[in-house]
Design an enzyme around this catalytic site. Structure first.
Site, mmCIF file in Angstrom:
data_model
loop_
_atom_site.group_PDB
_atom_site.id
_atom_site.type_symbol
_atom_site.label_atom_id
_atom_site.label_comp_id
_atom_site.label_asym_id
_atom_site.label_seq_id
_atom_site.Cartn_x
_atom_site.Cartn_y
_atom_site.Cartn_z
ATOM 1 N N ASP A 83 0.812 -1.219 0.000
ATOM 2 C CA ASP A 83 0.000 0.000 0.000
ATOM 3 C C ASP A 83 0.848 1.273 0.000
ATOM 4 O O ASP A 83 2.073 1.229 0.162
ATOM 5 C CB ASP A 83 -0.956 0.002 1.206
ATOM 6 C CG ASP A 83 -0.281 -0.422 2.513
ATOM 7 O OD1 ASP A 83 0.960 -0.432 2.562
ATOM 8 O OD2 ASP A 83 -0.996 -0.741 3.471
ATOM 9 N N GLU B 52 -9.588 -1.791 5.017
ATOM 10 C CA GLU B 52 -10.268 -1.472 6.268
ATOM 11 C C GLU B 52 -11.560 -2.286 6.405
ATOM 12 O O GLU B 52 -12.092 -2.779 5.395
ATOM 13 C CB GLU B 52 -10.619 0.022 6.272
ATOM 14 C CG GLU B 52 -9.399 0.955 6.262
ATOM 15 C CD GLU B 52 -8.765 1.131 7.640
ATOM 16 O OE1 GLU B 52 -8.385 0.113 8.242
ATOM 17 O OE2 GLU B 52 -8.639 2.283 8.088
ATOM 18 N N HIS C 46 -7.305 -4.582 9.922
ATOM 19 C CA HIS C 46 -6.977 -4.364 8.508
ATOM 20 C C HIS C 46 -5.688 -5.080 8.104
ATOM 21 O O HIS C 46 -4.800 -5.317 8.917
ATOM 22 C CB HIS C 46 -6.968 -2.874 8.131
ATOM 23 C CG HIS C 46 -5.811 -2.064 8.591
ATOM 24 N ND1 HIS C 46 -5.941 -0.764 9.027
ATOM 25 C CD2 HIS C 46 -4.490 -2.326 8.673
ATOM 26 C CE1 HIS C 46 -4.762 -0.285 9.351
ATOM 27 N NE2 HIS C 46 -3.856 -1.223 9.148
ATOM 28 N N ASN D 203 -7.773 -2.550 13.904
ATOM 29 C CA ASN D 203 -9.166 -2.848 13.546
ATOM 30 C C ASN D 203 -9.255 -4.073 12.630
ATOM 31 O O ASN D 203 -10.281 -4.324 12.025
ATOM 32 C CB ASN D 203 -9.805 -1.620 12.874
ATOM 33 C CG ASN D 203 -9.044 -1.184 11.633
ATOM 34 O OD1 ASN D 203 -8.092 -1.851 11.216
ATOM 35 N ND2 ASN D 203 -9.449 -0.081 11.028
HETATM 36 C C1 GLP Z 1 -0.412 0.361 8.597
HETATM 37 C C2 GLP Z 1 -0.118 -0.438 7.329
HETATM 38 C C3 GLP Z 1 -0.406 -1.913 7.511
HETATM 39 C C4 GLP Z 1 0.200 -2.381 8.818
HETATM 40 C C5 GLP Z 1 -0.471 -1.684 9.959
HETATM 41 C C6 GLP Z 1 0.005 -2.128 11.332
HETATM 42 O O1 GLP Z 1 -1.678 0.910 8.645
HETATM 43 N N1 GLP Z 1 -0.831 0.019 6.192
HETATM 44 O O2 GLP Z 1 0.095 -2.635 6.410
HETATM 45 O O3 GLP Z 1 0.064 -3.767 8.952
HETATM 46 O O4 GLP Z 1 -0.227 -0.305 9.814
HETATM 47 O O5 GLP Z 1 1.111 -1.394 11.720
HETATM 48 P P1 GLP Z 1 2.060 -1.729 12.916
HETATM 49 O O6 GLP Z 1 2.824 -2.919 12.490
HETATM 50 O O7 GLP Z 1 2.925 -0.519 13.065
HETATM 51 O O8 GLP Z 1 1.199 -1.975 14.090
#
Ligand code: GLP
Length: 239
Positions: free
Chosen positions: A67, A143, A138, A136
Site C-alpha cells: 500500500d 479497512e 486491517h 481494527n
Molecule cells: C499500517 C499499514 C499496515 C500495517 C499496519 C500495522 O496501517 N498500512 O500494512 O500492517 O499499519 O502497523 P504496525 O505494524 O505498526 O502496528
C-alpha cells in the site's frame, strides 16, 4: 494455518526472516510481497544482517508492496516508498527498478489501481507475502467494510487507523485520509503468507481474526481460508 508464539520481538523477527530468506535462497528470482508498519521492521533488520554476511542475495528478487498513502509529496519521509527505502531497500542489493509500490500521487487513481493489479499478474503473482495487522483487523489498508475489496482500491482510512499512524507524523491532521492498497484477491493469491503481530494491544484482534467468523468487518479473518498461512506473534497470552 501454522501459528507460532515467539519468545520476544527479536525471536519473532528472526523466525519471519528465516522463512523469507529460505524463499530467496530456494528461488533467487522470487516475488516478495512486502509490508510497512512497525511490525516487520525487525524482520527487515535481520534480513539486512544476513545480507551483510553474504548469506542471502536479493539481486534477482522483485518486490511489490501492499500500500501507499494518497497525496503525500514524492520523497515525503512518511511515504511508504521512503519507509521501504530507508528500512530495507537501500541496505540490500535489490535492483531499485524491481521494487514496486502503488503510486499515490497520480492524477488518475483508478487507473493506478488497475495498473497495480496488472503488474502483479504480469509478475506471475506473489511468492511470499508478509503482512502486519491493524488494530481494527486491517491488512494492507483494507479497512473493515461490508464486503471484501478484491482488487487494488482507494480507501478512506478509518479513525483508528489515522490515530494509530499519527505517531509517525507531527500531528494527526497531517496523516493522509486516503490510501491505495492491494486488494484481498492478490493477497490471497500469494503462494505463502506470513502474518507478523507484535504486542498485547493486538491480542484481541488477532484472536478474532484467527478464530472468529470470517467477515469483511475483520478483513484479516479472510486469511483463515489461505492454504499456506504462518502466523508469528508475540503477546503474553496464547492464541
Ligand atoms: C499500517 C499499514 C499496515 C500495517 C499496519 C500495522 O496501517 N498500512 O500494512 O500492517 O499499519 O502497523 P504496525 O505494524 O505498526 O502496528
Amino acid at each position: 494455518m501454522k501459528v507460532i508464539k515467539a519468545k520476544d520481538y527479536a525471536d519473532l523477527s528472526r523466525k519471519a526472516a528465516n522463512i523469507i530468506s529460505a524463499q530467496v535462497i530456494m528461488n533467487p528470482k522470487c516475488v516478495l510481497g512486502l509490508a510497512t508498519g512497525s511490525s516487520p521492521i525487525g524482520t527487515y533488520k535481520q534480513l539486512i544482517e544476513w545480507y551483510n554476511k553474504d548469506d542471502v542475495d536479493f539481486s534477482g528478487v522483485t518486490s511489490v508492496n501492499l500500500d501507499e498513502y494518497v497525496g503525500l509529496p514524492e520523497g515525503h519521509e512518511q511515504s511508504y516508498r521512503s519507509f521501504m527505502e530507508e528500512t530495507f531497500f537501500k541496505h540490500i542489493n535489490i535492483n531499485p527498478a524491481s521494487t514496486f509500490l502503488p503510486d499515490g500521487n497520480v492524477e488518475d487513481l483508478e487507473k493506478e489501481c488497475a495498473r497495480y493489479d496488472n503488474l502483479i499478474t504480469d509478475l506471475g503473482g506473489i511468492d511470499i507475502q508478509i503482512l502486519g495487522l491493524g488494530h481494527n483487523g486491517h491488512i494492507g489498508f483494507n479497512e473493515p467494510d461490508d464486503a471484501f475489496e478484491k482488487m487494488t482500491n482507494i480507501v478512506d482510512l478509518g479513525e483508528t487507523t489515522i490515530q494509530a499512524n499519527a505517531r509517525f507524523f507531527a500531528s494527526e491532521e497531517e496523516v493522509p485520509k486516503k490510501a491505495i492498497t492491494m486488494g484481498i484477491r492478490a493477497i490471497m493469491q500469494a503462494k505463502k503468507i506470513i502474518l507478523v503481530v507484535n504486542g498485547n494491544d493486538k491480542y484481541d484482534i488477532l484472536k478474532k481474526a484467527l478464530t472468529g467468523a470470517i467477515t469483511p468487518h475483520v478483513p484479516a479473518s479472510v486469511l483463515q481460508l489461505h492454504a499456506d498461512l504462518t502466523v508469528i506473534y508475540c503477546c503474553d497470552q496464547e492464541i
